[in-house]
Write a protein that holds these residues in place. Structure first.
Motif, PDB file in Angstrom:
ATOM      1  N   UNK A  72       2.546  -8.011   7.026  1.00 28.66           N
ATOM      2  CA  UNK A  72       3.390  -9.039   6.429  1.00 28.66           C
ATOM      3  C   UNK A  72       4.840  -8.608   6.544  1.00 28.66           C
ATOM      4  N   UNK A  73       5.713  -9.567   6.482  1.00 34.46           N
ATOM      5  CA  UNK A  73       7.143  -9.298   6.428  1.00 34.46           C
ATOM      6  C   UNK A  73       7.613  -9.462   4.991  1.00 34.46           C
ATOM      7  N   UNK A  74       8.785  -8.952   4.720  1.00 35.94           N
ATOM      8  CA  UNK A  74       9.336  -9.118   3.372  1.00 35.94           C
ATOM      9  C   UNK A  74       9.514 -10.593   3.044  1.00 35.94           C
ATOM     10  N   UNK A  75       9.960 -11.393   4.005  1.00 32.55           N
ATOM     11  CA  UNK A  75      10.164 -12.822   3.768  1.00 32.55           C
ATOM     12  C   UNK A  75       8.852 -13.542   3.483  1.00 32.55           C
ATOM     13  N   UNK A  76       7.810 -13.211   4.246  1.00 28.14           N
ATOM     14  CA  UNK A  76       6.519 -13.879   4.038  1.00 28.14           C
ATOM     15  C   UNK A  76       5.934 -13.513   2.682  1.00 28.14           C
ATOM     16  N   UNK A  77       5.941 -12.222   2.358  1.00 27.71           N
ATOM     17  CA  UNK A  77       5.404 -11.787   1.075  1.00 27.71           C
ATOM     18  C   UNK A  77       6.197 -12.394  -0.070  1.00 27.71           C
ATOM     19  N   UNK A  78       7.506 -12.450   0.082  1.00 29.56           N
ATOM     20  CA  UNK A  78       8.354 -13.037  -0.946  1.00 29.56           C
ATOM     21  C   UNK A  78       7.997 -14.501  -1.174  1.00 29.56           C
ATOM     22  N   UNK A  79       7.730 -15.224  -0.090  1.00 27.30           N
ATOM     23  CA  UNK A  79       7.368 -16.637  -0.214  1.00 27.30           C
ATOM     24  C   UNK A  79       6.071 -16.803  -1.003  1.00 27.30           C
ATOM     25  N   UNK A  80       5.066 -16.009  -0.694  1.00 27.75           N
ATOM     26  CA  UNK A  80       3.797 -16.100  -1.417  1.00 27.75           C
ATOM     27  C   UNK A  80       3.960 -15.707  -2.887  1.00 27.75           C
ATOM     28  N   UNK A  81       4.647 -14.604  -3.119  1.00 26.75           N
ATOM     29  CA  UNK A  81       4.724 -14.057  -4.473  1.00 26.75           C
ATOM     30  C   UNK A  81       5.704 -14.806  -5.362  1.00 26.75           C
ATOM     31  N   UNK A  82       6.555 -15.629  -4.779  1.00 25.93           N
ATOM     32  CA  UNK A  82       7.505 -16.401  -5.576  1.00 25.93           C
ATOM     33  C   UNK A  82       6.830 -17.525  -6.359  1.00 25.93           C
ATOM     34  N   UNK A  83       5.629 -17.892  -5.959  1.00 20.62           N
ATOM     35  CA  UNK A  83       4.910 -18.964  -6.648  1.00 20.62           C
ATOM     36  C   UNK A  83       4.708 -18.604  -8.119  1.00 20.62           C
ATOM     37  N   UNK A 100      -6.573   8.170   8.734  1.00 17.59           N
ATOM     38  CA  UNK A 100      -5.169   8.481   8.473  1.00 17.59           C
ATOM     39  C   UNK A 100      -4.311   8.181   9.709  1.00 17.59           C
ATOM     40  N   UNK A 101      -4.849   7.343  10.591  1.00 16.12           N
ATOM     41  CA  UNK A 101      -4.121   6.964  11.798  1.00 16.12           C
ATOM     42  C   UNK A 101      -3.057   5.901  11.547  1.00 16.12           C
ATOM     43  N   UNK A 102      -3.094   5.302  10.356  1.00 16.74           N
ATOM     44  CA  UNK A 102      -2.210   4.173  10.082  1.00 16.74           C
ATOM     45  C   UNK A 102      -1.254   4.469   8.919  1.00 16.74           C
ATOM     46  N   UNK A 103      -0.976   5.744   8.707  1.00 12.18           N
ATOM     47  CA  UNK A 103      -0.117   6.132   7.593  1.00 12.18           C
ATOM     48  C   UNK A 103       1.238   5.427   7.655  1.00 12.18           C
ATOM     49  N   UNK A 104       1.861   5.430   8.808  1.00 13.50           N
ATOM     50  CA  UNK A 104       3.188   4.832   8.942  1.00 13.50           C
ATOM     51  C   UNK A 104       3.164   3.357   8.612  1.00 13.50           C
ATOM     52  N   UNK A 105       2.158   2.641   9.133  1.00 13.06           N
ATOM     53  CA  UNK A 105       2.059   1.200   8.888  1.00 13.06           C
ATOM     54  C   UNK A 105       1.774   0.908   7.414  1.00 13.06           C
ATOM     55  N   UNK A 106       0.886   1.688   6.811  1.00 13.07           N
ATOM     56  CA  UNK A 106       0.579   1.489   5.393  1.00 13.07           C
ATOM     57  C   UNK A 106       1.802   1.768   4.522  1.00 13.07           C
ATOM     58  N   UNK A 107       2.509   2.823   4.832  1.00 11.05           N
ATOM     59  CA  UNK A 107       3.686   3.160   4.037  1.00 11.05           C
ATOM     60  C   UNK A 107       4.778   2.103   4.178  1.00 11.05           C
ATOM     61  N   UNK A 108       4.936   1.569   5.375  1.00 10.60           N
ATOM     62  CA  UNK A 108       5.908   0.489   5.578  1.00 10.60           C
ATOM     63  C   UNK A 108       5.519  -0.733   4.745  1.00 10.60           C
ATOM     64  N   UNK A 109       4.234  -1.071   4.736  1.00 13.06           N
ATOM     65  CA  UNK A 109       3.760  -2.213   3.955  1.00 13.06           C
ATOM     66  C   UNK A 109       3.975  -1.991   2.465  1.00 13.06           C
ATOM     67  N   UNK A 110       3.686  -0.793   1.994  1.00 16.90           N
ATOM     68  CA  UNK A 110       3.891  -0.472   0.578  1.00 16.90           C
ATOM     69  C   UNK A 110       5.350  -0.655   0.183  1.00 16.90           C
ATOM     70  N   UNK A 111       6.250  -0.214   1.001  1.00 20.06           N
ATOM     71  CA  UNK A 111       7.674  -0.352   0.682  1.00 20.06           C
ATOM     72  C   UNK A 111       8.085  -1.832   0.647  1.00 20.06           C
ATOM     73  N   UNK A 112       7.537  -2.635   1.538  1.00 22.38           N
ATOM     74  CA  UNK A 112       7.817  -4.076   1.512  1.00 22.38           C
ATOM     75  C   UNK A 112       7.338  -4.674   0.193  1.00 22.38           C
ATOM     76  N   UNK A 113       6.127  -4.300  -0.229  1.00 21.37           N
ATOM     77  CA  UNK A 113       5.598  -4.812  -1.499  1.00 21.37           C
ATOM     78  C   UNK A 113       6.468  -4.367  -2.672  1.00 21.37           C
ATOM     79  N   UNK A 114       6.943  -3.134  -2.646  1.00 22.02           N
ATOM     80  CA  UNK A 114       7.823  -2.644  -3.714  1.00 22.02           C
ATOM     81  C   UNK A 114       9.115  -3.456  -3.774  1.00 22.02           C
TER      82      UNK A 114
END
Length: 253
Positions: A72-83, A100-114
């Motif tokens: 997800x992108x920050x804009x997409x997540x923001x749109x969903x969560x703004x409801x 543990x092959x996707x650590x970078x992707x998971x961490x990026x997603x976590x930061x977007x959610x934060x």
């Protein structure tokens, strides 16, 4: 009782959802909060109804879904969560158990959610499996005094629990806490009840004495009863405190 983490929308409940909800109501469950696994979860959540139980939705991408290519992108997540009907952002977090092959992707997603959680002033719900240090380090990095969150299915050490609380997070107490050999009960005994909320994570991680069976919201009572034993207080005290905490944390009506 409030089940603050329950996946009632999953196919494991397709055949008997009405009976599951009746058992929940009979056990004393009044509110059920549903974290998303991905955005497709939301339409399934909307199908749930019961005259005496309030349902609440969250929006987010589970870390194991990141491994499967969901993003997800920050804009997409923001749109969903703004409801207005979305009470929290998640579940998100980190999960290195399966890979543990996707650590970078998971961490990026976590930061977007934060970032979205802070922008909307909504709490974040955190999944953590074999990733505690990275998870708490990212929360520390993202914490600007406005980030509210809960470590769902808390199973850490006393030191990890205290660091979690110092970072402004709460603790979700679920089925693992009741397992005799897990040792989580000894940790929870040393942490403050007012920072805890009850959860099932149904259909997963059924508490003792239902361990190994499909979990469901009614089983949250077993966790509450065990928490009362561990904290050496009455069941009523546990229910009053955890309900009060959940209502304030998620801003429930």
């Amino acid at each position: 009782m409030i089940d603050t983490h329950c996946h009632l929308f999953l196919e494991q409940f397709d055949d008997d959802i009405d009976e599951v909800l009746e058992r929940a109501y009979a056990a004393g469950v009044t509110h059920i909060l549903m974290p998303a696994i991905h955005f497709g979860s939301l339409s399934r959540m909307d199908e749930l109804e019961h005259p005496h139980i309030a349902f609440y939705k969250m929006a987010g991408i589970h870390p194991t879904q990141i491994n499967k290519g969901k993003k997800t992108s920050e804009d997409e997540l923001l749109e969903y969560c703004s409801s207005e009907d979305i009470v929290a952002v998640g579940e998100t977090g980190l999960d290195y158990y399966w890979s543990d092959d996707y650590k970078t992707e998971q961490q990026r997603s976590l930061r977007i959610h934060c970032k979205v959680a802070k922008e909307l002033d909504k709490p974040i719900v955190l999944h953590n499996r074999d990733s505690t240090t990275d998870l708490l380090d990212i929360i520390q990095d993202e914490q600007d005094g406005s980030l509210r969150g809960v470590w769902h299915c808390f199973n850490g050490s006393v030191e990890e629990g205290r660091r979690t609380l110092d970072l402004g997070l709460h603790l979700g107490i679920g089925g693992i806490f009741t397992f005799k050999n897990a040792g989580v009960d000894k940790t929870v005994a040393q942490l403050p009840l007012e920072k805890m909320m009850l959860e099932t994570d149904a259909p997963y991680l059924a508490p003792s004495p239902k361990r190994g069976k499909r979990n469901e919201p009614a089983f949250v009572r077993f966790t509450a009863e065990r928490l009362a034993e561990v904290k050496e207080c009455s069941l009523n005290e546990v229910l009053l405190q955890t309900d009060r905490t959940a209502k304030q944390f998620f801003d429930l009506s």
